[in-house]
Design a protein around this motif. Sequence first.
Motif, PDB file in Angstrom:
ATOM      1  N   ARG A 249       0.831  -1.203   0.000  1.00  0.00           N
ATOM      2  CA  ARG A 249       0.000   0.000   0.000  1.00  0.00           C
ATOM      3  C   ARG A 249       0.869   1.258   0.000  1.00  0.00           C
ATOM      4  NH1 ARG A 249      -4.535   2.448  -1.614  1.00  0.00           N
ATOM      5  NH2 ARG A 249      -5.262   4.004  -0.104  1.00  0.00           N
ATOM      6  N   GLU A 250       1.933   1.221   0.811  1.00  0.00           N
ATOM      7  CA  GLU A 250       2.853   2.361   0.878  1.00  0.00           C
ATOM      8  C   GLU A 250       3.518   2.614  -0.473  1.00  0.00           C
ATOM      9  OE1 GLU A 250       6.952   3.641   3.266  1.00  0.00           O
ATOM     10  OE2 GLU A 250       5.785   1.894   3.900  1.00  0.00           O
ATOM     11  N   GLU A 251       3.944   1.556  -1.152  1.00  0.00           N
ATOM     12  CA  GLU A 251       4.578   1.709  -2.461  1.00  0.00           C
ATOM     13  C   GLU A 251       3.584   2.201  -3.500  1.00  0.00           C
ATOM     14  OE1 GLU A 251       6.273  -2.059  -3.351  1.00  0.00           O
ATOM     15  OE2 GLU A 251       7.918  -1.862  -1.891  1.00  0.00           O
ATOM     16  N   GLU A 252       2.333   1.744  -3.404  1.00  0.00           N
ATOM     17  CA  GLU A 252       1.307   2.185  -4.352  1.00  0.00           C
ATOM     18  C   GLU A 252       1.010   3.676  -4.184  1.00  0.00           C
ATOM     19  OE1 GLU A 252      -3.345   1.208  -5.537  1.00  0.00           O
ATOM     20  OE2 GLU A 252      -2.284  -0.005  -4.039  1.00  0.00           O
ATOM     21  N   MET A 253       0.896   4.144  -2.924  1.00  0.00           N
ATOM     22  CA  MET A 253       0.637   5.559  -2.676  1.00  0.00           C
ATOM     23  C   MET A 253       1.800   6.421  -3.153  1.00  0.00           C
ATOM     24  SD  MET A 253      -2.356   5.666  -1.480  1.00  0.00           S
ATOM     25  CE  MET A 253      -2.395   7.383  -0.966  1.00  0.00           C
ATOM     26  N   LYS A 254       3.017   5.909  -3.015  1.00  0.00           N
ATOM     27  CA  LYS A 254       4.191   6.641  -3.488  1.00  0.00           C
ATOM     28  C   LYS A 254       4.158   6.781  -5.015  1.00  0.00           C
ATOM     29  CE  LYS A 254       7.998   5.759  -1.400  1.00  0.00           C
ATOM     30  NZ  LYS A 254       9.262   5.086  -0.962  1.00  0.00           N
ATOM     31  N   ARG A 255       3.761   5.715  -5.708  1.00  0.00           N
ATOM     32  CA  ARG A 255       3.673   5.774  -7.167  1.00  0.00           C
ATOM     33  C   ARG A 255       2.588   6.756  -7.613  1.00  0.00           C
ATOM     34  NH1 ARG A 255       4.297   0.121  -6.821  1.00  0.00           N
ATOM     35  NH2 ARG A 255       2.035  -0.139  -7.057  1.00  0.00           N
TER      36      ARG A 255
END
Length: 289
Positions: A249-255
Motif C-alpha cells: 500500500r505504501e509503495e502504491e501511494m508513493k507511485r
Amino acid sequence: MVILHVKKADESQFLYSVSVEEDIDTVIAGVTALYNGRLKVSRICYEIEGLAKHGTQFPPDIMGLYEEQVKDLGLKDEWGDICEPSGGYTLEKDPVGRRNGKRPNEHMAKVLTNTVEEARAMLSKKLVNDNKILEKKMIKEALAILRGAVTIVYPMGLPPHDPIRLEFEEKEDLSGTHGSLEVIEESHACLWFSGKEMLRGKKLKDYVGPNEKTKITVKISKSGHGAPAREPICTEEDKKRLMWQAKQREEEMKRLEENQHEYEDTPWAETGRMKRAFQGMGNISWKPR
C-alpha cells in the motif's frame, strides 16, 4: 471428541483427543503423561547420541576426573570392560569426561543414531501442523525401538549407573538437572484455557460446551507459576501478511504521488477544463485573429 492443542508457554507440544464428558482431573492426567513422556524420550535420545559417539558412561566416582587423577586414586571403569559394544569399538575420547570413549563401530553407531531419528520423528512437534493426534501408545513404541537398538548394540546390557538404563528402568534421578525443571508432576500440573485455569472437579464441557467437534488451545504449567501469557490475537503468519500488505500500500501511494506531479502540466489535467467543455467554451480562443 474435543481436540486440545497443548502448548507450553507459546510453544506447541502436541494434539490430544478427549471427550467433553471427561473430568478435568482425567484430562490433566492424560495431558501430563504425554508431556512428560515426550520429555523422557527426548532425554533418552540425547543420551543415546552420546553413547553412539563416546561409549558408556563412567561410574560416578570417575566421571569428570582427569586420567592422571583416576590413576592416582587407583580407580577403574570395570563396567566399561564388561559392557562393550557388539562388533568392537574405536577410541573416541569424550571431551567432557562423562563417557569412556569406547565408541561402537560405524555400523552399530548408525543403528543407534538412525533409531534416535525415527523416535524423534514419531513424537515430533510437527505432528501438530499435520493435524495428527499424539497417543500414549506412540510414546511406548518410541521407547520400545530405542530399547531394542541399545540391546542390539550392547547385548551385555549397559552399566547400572548409565542414565539410559536408568531411564528404561524408571529409576532416573533428575534432581539438579535441567530435565527436573521441565518435568511437571501430575499433582502440580495446571491447564489454562482462554486465560482461565481449568479447575479440578469440573468437567471439560463446563469450559468448552457440549459440542464434541471442537478444537481449543490449552496451556500446561506448574501450579503456583501464575497464568501463562494469552494467545496473541494475530499469528506470525497474519503479522507477516499484514506487514506485506502495508508495504504494498505504501509503495502504491508513493507511485500515485509521483504520477500526480508528472501529469499536472498536461492539458487534460487543467482545472475547470471539464466545466468549460460542458458550457461549450472549450475551444474558445481569446487571441486576436
